[in-house]
Design a protein around this motif. Sequence first.
Motif, PDB file in Angstrom:
ATOM      1  N   ILE A 249      13.117  -1.056   0.178  1.00  0.00           N
ATOM      2  CA  ILE A 249      12.517  -1.207  -1.348  1.00  0.00           C
ATOM      3  C   ILE A 249      11.527  -1.776  -2.471  1.00  0.00           C
ATOM      4  CG2 ILE A 249      14.195  -2.383  -3.608  1.00  0.00           C
ATOM      5  CD1 ILE A 249      16.465  -0.210  -2.091  1.00  0.00           C
ATOM      6  N   LEU A 250      11.106  -2.153  -1.707  1.00  0.00           N
ATOM      7  CA  LEU A 250       9.756  -3.035  -1.588  1.00  0.00           C
ATOM      8  C   LEU A 250       8.280  -1.490  -1.625  1.00  0.00           C
ATOM      9  CD1 LEU A 250       9.730  -6.329  -0.208  1.00  0.00           C
ATOM     10  CD2 LEU A 250       9.308  -6.186  -2.538  1.00  0.00           C
ATOM     11  N   LEU A 251       8.985  -0.955  -0.152  1.00  0.00           N
ATOM     12  CA  LEU A 251       7.890   0.302  -0.246  1.00  0.00           C
ATOM     13  C   LEU A 251       7.539   1.403  -1.186  1.00  0.00           C
ATOM     14  CD1 LEU A 251       8.815   0.808   3.759  1.00  0.00           C
ATOM     15  CD2 LEU A 251       6.258   0.178   2.428  1.00  0.00           C
ATOM     16  N   TYR A 252       9.408   1.583  -2.038  1.00  0.00           N
ATOM     17  CA  TYR A 252       9.758   2.260  -2.879  1.00  0.00           C
ATOM     18  C   TYR A 252       8.548   1.823  -4.170  1.00  0.00           C
ATOM     19  CZ  TYR A 252      11.266   5.562  -6.002  1.00  0.00           C
ATOM     20  OH  TYR A 252      11.556   7.322  -7.810  1.00  0.00           O
ATOM     21  N   ARG A 253       8.844   0.922  -4.676  1.00  0.00           N
ATOM     22  CA  ARG A 253       8.223  -0.119  -5.193  1.00  0.00           C
ATOM     23  C   ARG A 253       6.957  -0.014  -5.570  1.00  0.00           C
ATOM     24  NH1 ARG A 253      12.284  -4.158  -6.492  1.00  0.00           N
ATOM     25  NH2 ARG A 253      14.291  -3.188  -7.215  1.00  0.00           N
ATOM     26  N   GLU A 254       5.665  -0.701  -4.491  1.00  0.00           N
ATOM     27  CA  GLU A 254       5.046  -0.905  -4.705  1.00  0.00           C
ATOM     28  C   GLU A 254       4.161   0.556  -3.984  1.00  0.00           C
ATOM     29  OE1 GLU A 254       3.139  -3.363  -5.635  1.00  0.00           O
ATOM     30  OE2 GLU A 254       5.547  -3.559  -6.603  1.00  0.00           O
ATOM     31  N   TRP A 255       4.316   1.447  -3.161  1.00  0.00           N
ATOM     32  CA  TRP A 255       3.733   2.528  -2.414  1.00  0.00           C
ATOM     33  C   TRP A 255       4.413   4.099  -3.037  1.00  0.00           C
ATOM     34  CZ3 TRP A 255       5.201   3.641   2.393  1.00  0.00           C
ATOM     35  CH2 TRP A 255       4.185   5.283   3.362  1.00  0.00           C
ATOM     36  N   ALA A 256       5.391   4.173  -2.727  1.00  0.00           N
ATOM     37  CA  ALA A 256       5.900   4.999  -2.537  1.00  0.00           C
ATOM     38  C   ALA A 256       6.116   5.561  -3.657  1.00  0.00           C
ATOM     39  CB  ALA A 256       7.205   5.293  -1.565  1.00  0.00           C
ATOM     40  N   ARG A 257       5.552   5.496  -5.250  1.00  0.00           N
ATOM     41  CA  ARG A 257       5.733   6.348  -6.329  1.00  0.00           C
ATOM     42  C   ARG A 257       4.104   6.460  -6.845  1.00  0.00           C
ATOM     43  NH1 ARG A 257       5.888   3.353 -10.485  1.00  0.00           N
ATOM     44  NH2 ARG A 257       4.889   1.032  -8.961  1.00  0.00           N
ATOM     45  N   TYR A 258       3.665   7.708  -7.971  1.00  0.00           N
ATOM     46  CA  TYR A 258       2.713   8.080  -8.241  1.00  0.00           C
ATOM     47  C   TYR A 258       2.404   6.795  -9.210  1.00  0.00           C
ATOM     48  CZ  TYR A 258       3.894  12.278  -6.046  1.00  0.00           C
ATOM     49  OH  TYR A 258       4.557  13.294  -5.636  1.00  0.00           O
ATOM     50  N   GLY A 259       3.340   5.873  -9.640  1.00  0.00           N
ATOM     51  CA  GLY A 259       2.188   5.236 -10.561  1.00  0.00           C
ATOM     52  C   GLY A 259       1.966   4.137 -10.292  1.00  0.00           C
ATOM     53  N   ALA A 260       1.752   3.944  -8.708  1.00  0.00           N
ATOM     54  CA  ALA A 260       1.257   2.777  -7.706  1.00  0.00           C
ATOM     55  C   ALA A 260      -0.606   3.427  -6.673  1.00  0.00           C
ATOM     56  CB  ALA A 260       1.943   2.295  -6.515  1.00  0.00           C
ATOM     57  N   PHE A 261      -0.457   5.069  -7.755  1.00  0.00           N
ATOM     58  CA  PHE A 261      -1.796   5.812  -7.366  1.00  0.00           C
ATOM     59  C   PHE A 261      -2.701   4.509  -6.755  1.00  0.00           C
ATOM     60  CE2 PHE A 261      -3.106   6.313 -11.634  1.00  0.00           C
ATOM     61  CZ  PHE A 261      -4.271   5.823 -11.205  1.00  0.00           C
ATOM     62  N   TYR A 262      -3.328   3.050  -8.488  1.00  0.00           N
ATOM     63  CA  TYR A 262      -4.459   2.345  -8.576  1.00  0.00           C
ATOM     64  C   TYR A 262      -4.333   1.395  -6.761  1.00  0.00           C
ATOM     65  CZ  TYR A 262      -1.710   0.147 -11.168  1.00  0.00           C
ATOM     66  OH  TYR A 262      -0.664  -0.791 -11.773  1.00  0.00           O
ATOM     67  N   LYS A 263      -3.015   0.830  -6.069  1.00  0.00           N
ATOM     68  CA  LYS A 263      -3.077   0.287  -5.576  1.00  0.00           C
ATOM     69  C   LYS A 263      -3.786   0.387  -3.965  1.00  0.00           C
ATOM     70  CE  LYS A 263       0.228  -1.922  -7.907  1.00  0.00           C
ATOM     71  NZ  LYS A 263       1.940  -2.838  -8.068  1.00  0.00           N
ATOM     72  N   TYR A 264      -4.154  -0.703  -3.224  1.00  0.00           N
ATOM     73  CA  TYR A 264      -3.859  -0.908  -1.980  1.00  0.00           C
ATOM     74  C   TYR A 264      -2.423  -0.611  -1.300  1.00  0.00           C
ATOM     75  CZ  TYR A 264      -8.457  -2.475  -1.919  1.00  0.00           C
ATOM     76  OH  TYR A 264      -9.739  -2.745  -2.664  1.00  0.00           O
ATOM     77  N   GLN A 265      -2.761  -0.281   0.016  1.00  0.00           N
ATOM     78  CA  GLN A 265      -1.107   0.282   0.755  1.00  0.00           C
ATOM     79  C   GLN A 265      -1.071  -1.138   1.157  1.00  0.00           C
ATOM     80  OE1 GLN A 265      -0.701   4.483   2.639  1.00  0.00           O
ATOM     81  NE2 GLN A 265      -3.165   3.538   2.833  1.00  0.00           N
TER      82      GLN A 265
END
Length: 899
Positions: A233-249
């Motif tokens: 769930i967390l991976l999808y919200r914070e990593w696997a979305r194009y909207g999170a492109f600016y965030k660190y992995q």
Amino acid sequence: RAESIGSASSISNSKYLTVPQTRPSVHFGRINGAFEPSGRMETHNNSKINNYLDGTQVGARGGTSPGGKHFRDSKRKVDYVLAYHYRKRASQHHHSEQHPLDALEEERREQREEYERNLVEAGLEIEKDIENKSHGLSFVRIHAPWNVLSREAEFLKIKMPTKKMYEIKEEGGILKKLYEIWHKATKPLQPKVPQQNNTKMKSLSYPFSREKIYLYNIKDKDTFFDNATRSRILLYREWARYGAFYKYQPIDLIRKYFGEKIGLYFAWLGLYTEFLIPSSVVGIIVFLYGCITMESDIPSKEMCDQEKAFTMCPLCDKSCDYWNLSTACATARASHLFDNPATVFFSVFMALWATMFLEQWKRLQMRLGYFWDLTGLEEEEEHPRPEYETKVRQKKLKNETNKKDNIDEDEKEKLTWRDRMPGYLVNVASILFMITLTFSAVFGVTVYRITTAAALSISKNESTRSNVRVTVTATAVIINLVVILILDEIYGAVAKWLTEMEVPKTEKTFEERLILKAFLLKFVNSYAPIFYVAFFKGRFVGRPGSYVYMFDGYRMEECAPGGCLMELCIQLSIIMLGKQLIQNNLFEIGIPYLKKLFRKLKDERTEKKENDSNHSKHPQQWDLDYMLEPFTGLTPEYMEMIIQFGFVTLFVASFPLAPVFALLNNIIEVRLDAKKFVSELRRPDTVREKDIGIWYNILSGIGKFSVIINAFVISVTSDFIPRLVYQYAYSQNGTMHGFINHTLSYFNVSHLKAGTQPDISQFEQEVIFCRYKDYREPPWSPNPYEFSKQYWSVLSARLAFVILFQNLVMFLSALVDWMIPDIPKDISEQIKKEKSMLVDFFLKEEHEKLKLIESFIMRDKHRNKGETKGRRNRAASFCQFSRSQRGSFTSFSSQHTEV
């Protein structure tokens, strides 16, 4: 018959399960990997965020637990799911006439039952669906209890946290302050994932041992070997979305859910993308420098000056007229954007950039290995592949049939080079054929360019004739791109087929050989057209009056008046961008979607609509996950990035903007791969790896090869060396004035071969001499049309530059390699500290245990002295019991005294 093809909810990182063998066809497999016995049994996992089911969303089906994460007792977790297709007897009445499909299904059923018995004997617990249809899909759920997990963790020597905690030493001084400032500045870019309560403290880890279980910090056996299912769930919200492109992995969370091997891939991809930022900035600066200095470039001005009109020789026989060099003004000005002194600096910068990137990756790899407890990970002996064992068994049977007793036992138990020789010969012949096929495709496109240019040159349309070069170049590059995309897919399948013919012994050997073959074929396929333009086009043209012809009447193609560098830039940019857009993005999205749709339609078409009272309208988690694509490995992901790394480094002298386009692609690629792993693929096996393996060697090889390629691009393809030689050896005033005239030779048009003169000339005055780009003697010299002294001067300068550039860059790269240690100093100190603390921790635990035993013995002695003679019988009985207990303690303690 037991083959790993997919993955399910993993219990822990890379635990292997020894399956008891009642048949030799059942092999070792992963407890968090997949088994595929005969009968099309497959595995899958909870890996689609859009399909994720909570217990509150659906009710139970057929007695299964809500949400599909537990057995029917709602206590034992579903750790793994096997899927298989079954088919009941065609006719229940005529037992005497058995349908062939019934016999096949019966054999599959027996194999499945045997396989399930082996799983149960290995300690696993299973739960099966009821087969209440004539045919369909059924699932077997597997639970791994504590005793199995602990046994396999001990067998694999997996490091687990002990009760001992210690403080991680941080660098002080200015570096610490800079880190704190950077951390505050990048706080909005950090993913919102759970962090450790105290990031400055770390648990002391030690390979798991059931005998030393008292050492480990086991609060709950159900979560000690954490399967991290909720991490999705967390991976999808914070990593696997194009909207999170600016965030660190969230690398630690990725590793926790997918395992070390996939975690290292995304860590490498993230570091590579970060390193593209400075190279992109420098590339843009180099490009802007070309734009700013375009107006002041003297050679471009001379070429565009219509008053100094240079009458050039015809570009083709008969149908082509003489032409003015000033008509190629636009090409010359565009070439200056990429052919200027700044590109030499950029080539040196990128060579050092590649070295720094690899060095930084080694450091990051060591840092991750320390925090992921991989520092002591040893190479374990892999079990042979089923295909290898099958070949060995066939060899034994053949030898027994032929009664060959003179063969050594070692040769009977393995495949020798004699057994593999046919496969090796087929490999060599096939690879040579594929490389020849690639060169043939390049030759075919060259023929297309020559014939199309000749055909368009005789067109009656003026605009068509004036745009011949642009039309031919653009269409040829698109054809090249299409051919590359098609051959890439073919070469991937061929490489796998050739590797299977070699019959490698282990999976690791199989993967390495597959990677090498696929990389070799795809490397040649991707770069062959670019190598042709960079180093071969325009080199074998000849001269007016003595041209080289490919076919009757078709001259070899020449470079544009401004040189081949501009065309090389066009070729490189279109192929690079086309591969990234079509192959890396559209194919990755479109093909899995089509496969999923096709499989869904096929299942709906083949499965009959039967009433099932136990079947709820709400599907279970495994029903949804079964529709996902199986994981096929990381090779395609690495391969596309390695090929891109080649585009960025190999020909960067001709296209400084390559890092910019690579960076833009990778920003999308990271999220695309993340979404694919989280939402579109079945959860892969978690594999423990401490490095990226053979991919690092390939990257290092490309980095070294790029130095040589860029040296030749600058010296041979560009005009950098001719300009340098002219300015310092032949210019009268030390400037570039007169450079164009210096590079053009004279030709007497009366020396043209009969039948090659222009049919109709638009020139008002009769042309006596025409010019062509080469360093040759004029027609009035004693040795007309021979190579001039300037030619040999430029050639020697080119070779000298290659040697100087290569050795300088190699020296600087070696210097950077030497200056940057492979292991960060703080990590090296922490590893030493951890080893020392581990010894102290063991000694302390053993000392406390011995003190406890000694106090027990002393109490026993004091008690014996105070007792009366009348109670000696009972005391003797107690002492006997104490001695037995003490003996068990002593035997238990003796197993832990060795550190």
